[in-house]
Design an enzyme around this catalytic site. Structure first.
Site, mmCIF file in Angstrom:
data_model
loop_
_atom_site.group_PDB
_atom_site.id
_atom_site.type_symbol
_atom_site.label_atom_id
_atom_site.label_comp_id
_atom_site.label_asym_id
_atom_site.label_seq_id
_atom_site.Cartn_x
_atom_site.Cartn_y
_atom_site.Cartn_z
ATOM 1 C CD GLU B 193 42.619 42.774 45.653
ATOM 2 O OE1 GLU B 193 41.543 42.510 45.546
ATOM 3 O OE2 GLU B 193 43.000 43.367 44.146
ATOM 4 C CG HIS B 262 42.690 53.522 42.150
ATOM 5 N ND1 HIS B 262 40.906 53.659 42.542
ATOM 6 C CD2 HIS B 262 42.618 52.666 42.108
ATOM 7 C CE1 HIS B 262 40.626 52.440 41.913
ATOM 8 N NE2 HIS B 262 42.198 51.649 41.469
#
Lengths: 329, 459
Positions: B193, B262
């Site tokens: 990322e 998450h």
């Protein structure tokens, strides 16, 4: 400092050599002046000088063509001058004035020029590496043969994003020359105290990227290596790494007392390996220029730098309304 | 010509120092780079180098002198063979530094402090013309169509991210794009990322319009330096030269039973950053119209989606090219007793609560912000001035929430209109638990919205 090969002297004209001399001298005199203005309180905050490393950017610019891009860290004044940005605009940015490249809103570490394809000037160590690969991505996407020179230091070479970038640059054959300016110290930490890797460029091998070590105090060696790297990229073979062995004479920034190295070490580099002195000798020995010619160049450069310094003092501070502009396009 | 050597500032904060030691004496010839003296600041002892060449004509400040102010002449440098100017005859000095304090206290007032303009009015113009044919679509399909339409109209637009191409999207948002646009424009990245966010920003500097998909915004924390330092700030730092037209998009906030790492909502984090635009749609029509606007916007846009909403169906106008402007809230339900402001999945609870409240005779006005930055505060203020009560609903953490900011705006601009304290409903102040019962407790619920509405309406 490892010096692996002698400078390839054959393919450079006297005129080119004089040009490199002039360009390197401009950077040195400009930086000395910046140091002086900092001392007078005209430049604030952080100011990282490039003195000692001039041959790196001048040699690589000699290998670049129009359209090629460059991006670097916060030690960026030399890169800007070498790619032809106006010393007045750079100095006025250092003093935080309206006439600066970023209208005084960026400072020493943050300047840009679309016209000269200079993409900053980045203050987060290593962040410019994926950004540079992204610039190369845009050129490959558009289908041209431009190359991006992505400069970073031996310190940034330990950031994880550098290796994320190596991986994708090779995976996608991006036309990017990764230039590691190894000046031996990441702020106050020597390369040996930061890694057991014997060389930084060899880390590219893990991703299949070719590279080499270059003598960064020899502008001709840098130029020759740059030409090889650029040819590799333009041929569509993906990235190339140059680890350019160089040395900064001044501290990391203006406020660095530099206690991590001896005065003798600095003095030895200055007296034995100085990149500008090296070209000066080549010019004189080859009878490409006389002492008087070089003195005249000195004078010209001093005038340019003084003009930049005057401009940077006379240019007004940005208008107060500027606080609220350029937040959104 | 004689030049005065001035006491230097050796750090951003130094005002005075001790001239610890001279390394040269009167009569010495010095060259640029030679060390003249050692100067002690409160932090360190530093060497001070000559910038000009010449002969040390006179030392003005003795070694060991403390409290020497920056810019005090400490020595005089003369040319070879030149006399030191007599006392009183001024040697040439560089001009004194500009008065840096000129502008202090005269900073331009921010727009919000300007005299209050006319009463705020919500922009209630319709998002699409009356009588437009509608079709039923999921949020997922609407997002894909928005990207496909913009990619058809501009070659500069491409999408990159993990599993966006061959896998057809981890949540199938990019389904079919690889087939239509090919691998040049629909690019699978490795799991990296920080790196691909940086490459995306660089590509935007280079003139492209990237859409960077994060598999979830939770993973974008690895990339947040590039989102904020590289994407959001560069236009300003470059004095307006270097824009960054890029969209960062992906699911945000809690899904179901995916645990603490998450499940976070990042709306408040990104909403804090000048230079970013932050979008968080609820319906499919808004998802489509706002994503198209995001792709066309010349600035970095954070586009926060929600996994639970992906499969929900809404009516979407069947128009060739339909966009929703940023900064325009949508009033989903008009009401007179209490204003409920929300965005994204929070709208689900706000609308359910309004339905239940209506049955009990409490008329709630429900406003969907749609974009958090820029925020349509006029729509909120106009509504509060009508209902005199406000509840905000979001899934993010409570401290420093979007609701907190809305409350401050209402306090400053509509305090006299409030008949009850504002209530900010948010996720609980805990990392998201995994256990089903605890997860339910951690999230904001319709019951809580109903209860808050009763509280502020005293019913």
């Amino acid at each position: 400092m490892a010096v692996k090969k002698p400078a390839a002297k054959s393919n450079v004209s006297a005129e080119e050599l004089l040009g490199y001399y002039r360009d390197m001298l401009l950077i040195r005199r400009f930086e000395e002046k910046a140091g002086q203005l900092y001392g007078m309180g005209l430049i604030g905050g952080f100011c990282h000088l490039y003195i000692g490393q001039e041959a790196v950017v001048v040699g690589l610019e000699a290998a670049a063509k129009d359209g090629d891009k460059r991006i670097t860290s916060y030690r960026d004044h030399g890169h800007m001058l070498a790619c032809g940005m106006d010393p007045k605009g750079v100095m006025a940015e250092l003093t935080g004035r309206e006439g600066g490249y970023s209208k005084g809103k960026g400072g020493s570490m943050h300047m840009f020029s679309k016209e000269k394809h200079f993409y900053g000037g980045h203050g987060i160590v290593g962040a410019q590496v994926p950004l540079g690969a992204g610039l190369a991505f845009s050129d490959k996407y558009k289908g041209n043969d431009n190359v991006t020179f992505t400069y970073f230091g031996d310190g940034a070479a330990n950031q994880g994003q550098v290796y994320e970038t190596y991986n994708m640059a090779m995976l996608w054959d991006l036309p990017v020359v990764f230039v590691i300016e190894n000046n031996k110290y990441a702020m106050g930490t020597s390369v040996q105290r930061a890694t057991r890797s014997p060389s930084l460029w060899e880390r590219g091998a893990a991703y299949g990227i070719k590279g080499e070590e270059v003598d960064g105090m020899d502008v001709l060696a840098v130029k020759a290596a740059g030409e090889k790297a650029v040819a590799h990229c333009r041929a569509g073979k993906g990235p190339y790494i140059l680890e350019v062995m160089t040395y900064r004479y001044r501290g990391h920034s203006m406020s660095d007392p530099a206690k991590y190295r001896t005065r003798d070490e600095v003095q030895k580099m200055r007296s034995e390996r100085d990149a500008i002195e090296h070209v000066r000798e080549l010019l004189l020995q080859g009878k490409h220029a006389s002492e008087d010619d070089l003195k005249n160049i000195d004078k010209e450069i001093k005038a340019v730098v003084n003009e930049a310094a005057d401009f940077s003092k006379e240019s007004p501070e940005p208008a107060l309304e500027e606080l609220w502009t350029d937040i959104y396009a | 010509m004689a030049t005065e050597v001035l006491m230097p500032a050796l750090s951003p904060t130094m005002e005075e120092g001790t001239l610890a030691k001279w390394l040269v004496k009167e009569g010495d010839t010095v060259a640029s780079g030679d060390i003249l003296a050692e100067i002690e600041t409160d932090k360190a002892t530093m060497e001070f180098e000559a910038v000009d060449e010449g002969v040390i004509g006179k030392i003005l400040i003795e070694a060991g002198t403390e409290g020497v102010k920056v810019n005090t002449p400490i020595a005089v440098l003369v040319a070879e063979g030149e006399e030191v100017p007599a006392e009183g005859a001024k040697a040439e000095t560089a001009p004194a530094p500009a008065a840096l304090n000129d502008s202090e206290g005269k900073v331009a007032a921010p727009a919000s402090a300007a005299p209050a303009p006319a009463a705020p009015k919500a922009d209630t113009s319709p998002d699409w013309p009356e009588g437009t044919t509608m079709k039923t679509q999921t949020v997922r399909e609407a997002l894909r169509d928005a990207m496909a339409e913009e990619m058809r109209s501009s070659d500069e637009v491409f999408v990159m991210g993990e599993e966006v191409a061959e896998y057809q999207g981890a949540y199938k948002i990019t389904q079919g794009l690889l087939d239509e646009f090919g691998a040049r424009r629909v690019i699978d990245t490795p799991i990296t990322e920080h790196g691909f966010a940086g490459i995306g920003v660089g590509a935007a500097f280079g003139g492209l319009r990237p859409i960077v998909e994060f598999m979830t915004f939770n993973f974008a924390m690895q990339a947040i330096d590039h989102i904020i330092n590289s994407a959001a700030k560069t236009l300003y730092m470059s004095g307006g030269q270097m824009g960054c037209p890029i969209v960062f998009r992906g699911p945000n906030g809690a899904a179901a039973r995916v645990g603490a790492q998450h499940s976070q909502c990042y709306a408040a984090w990104y909403a804090q950053i000048p230079g970013l635009k932050v979008v968080m749609p609820y319906s499919a029509a808004d998802a489509k119209g706002l994503l198209k606007t995001a792709i066309r916007d010349p600035n970095p846009v954070i586009f926060l989606e929600n996994e639970i909403l992906y499969g929900r169906s809404f009516e979407v106008p069947a128009l060739d090219d339909f966009t929703i402007p940023f900064g325009k809230a949508k009033i989903w339900r008009e009401g007179s007793d209490v204003t409920i402001v929300s965005f994204g999945i929070g709208m689900t609870y706000a609308l359910e609560a309004a339905e239940r409240l209506a049955k009990d005779g409490i008329s709630a006005e429900v406003i969907d912000l749609r974009t958090i930055r820029p925020m349509d505060t006029d729509a909120i203020l106009a509504s509060v001035m009508k209902t005199n009560r406000l509840i905000t609903v979001e899934e993010g953490f409570p401290q420093g929430s979007v609701g907190n900011y809305i409350t401050s705006v209402v306090m400053e601009q509509a305090f006299d209109y409030l008949d009850a304290p504002v209530i900010n409903l948010a996720g609980k102040d805990v990392p998201m638990p995994y256990a089903a019962n605890l997860e339910k407790l951690a999230l904001v619920t319709t019951d809580e919205v109903v209860e808050a509405a009763r509280k502020v309406t005293y019913r």
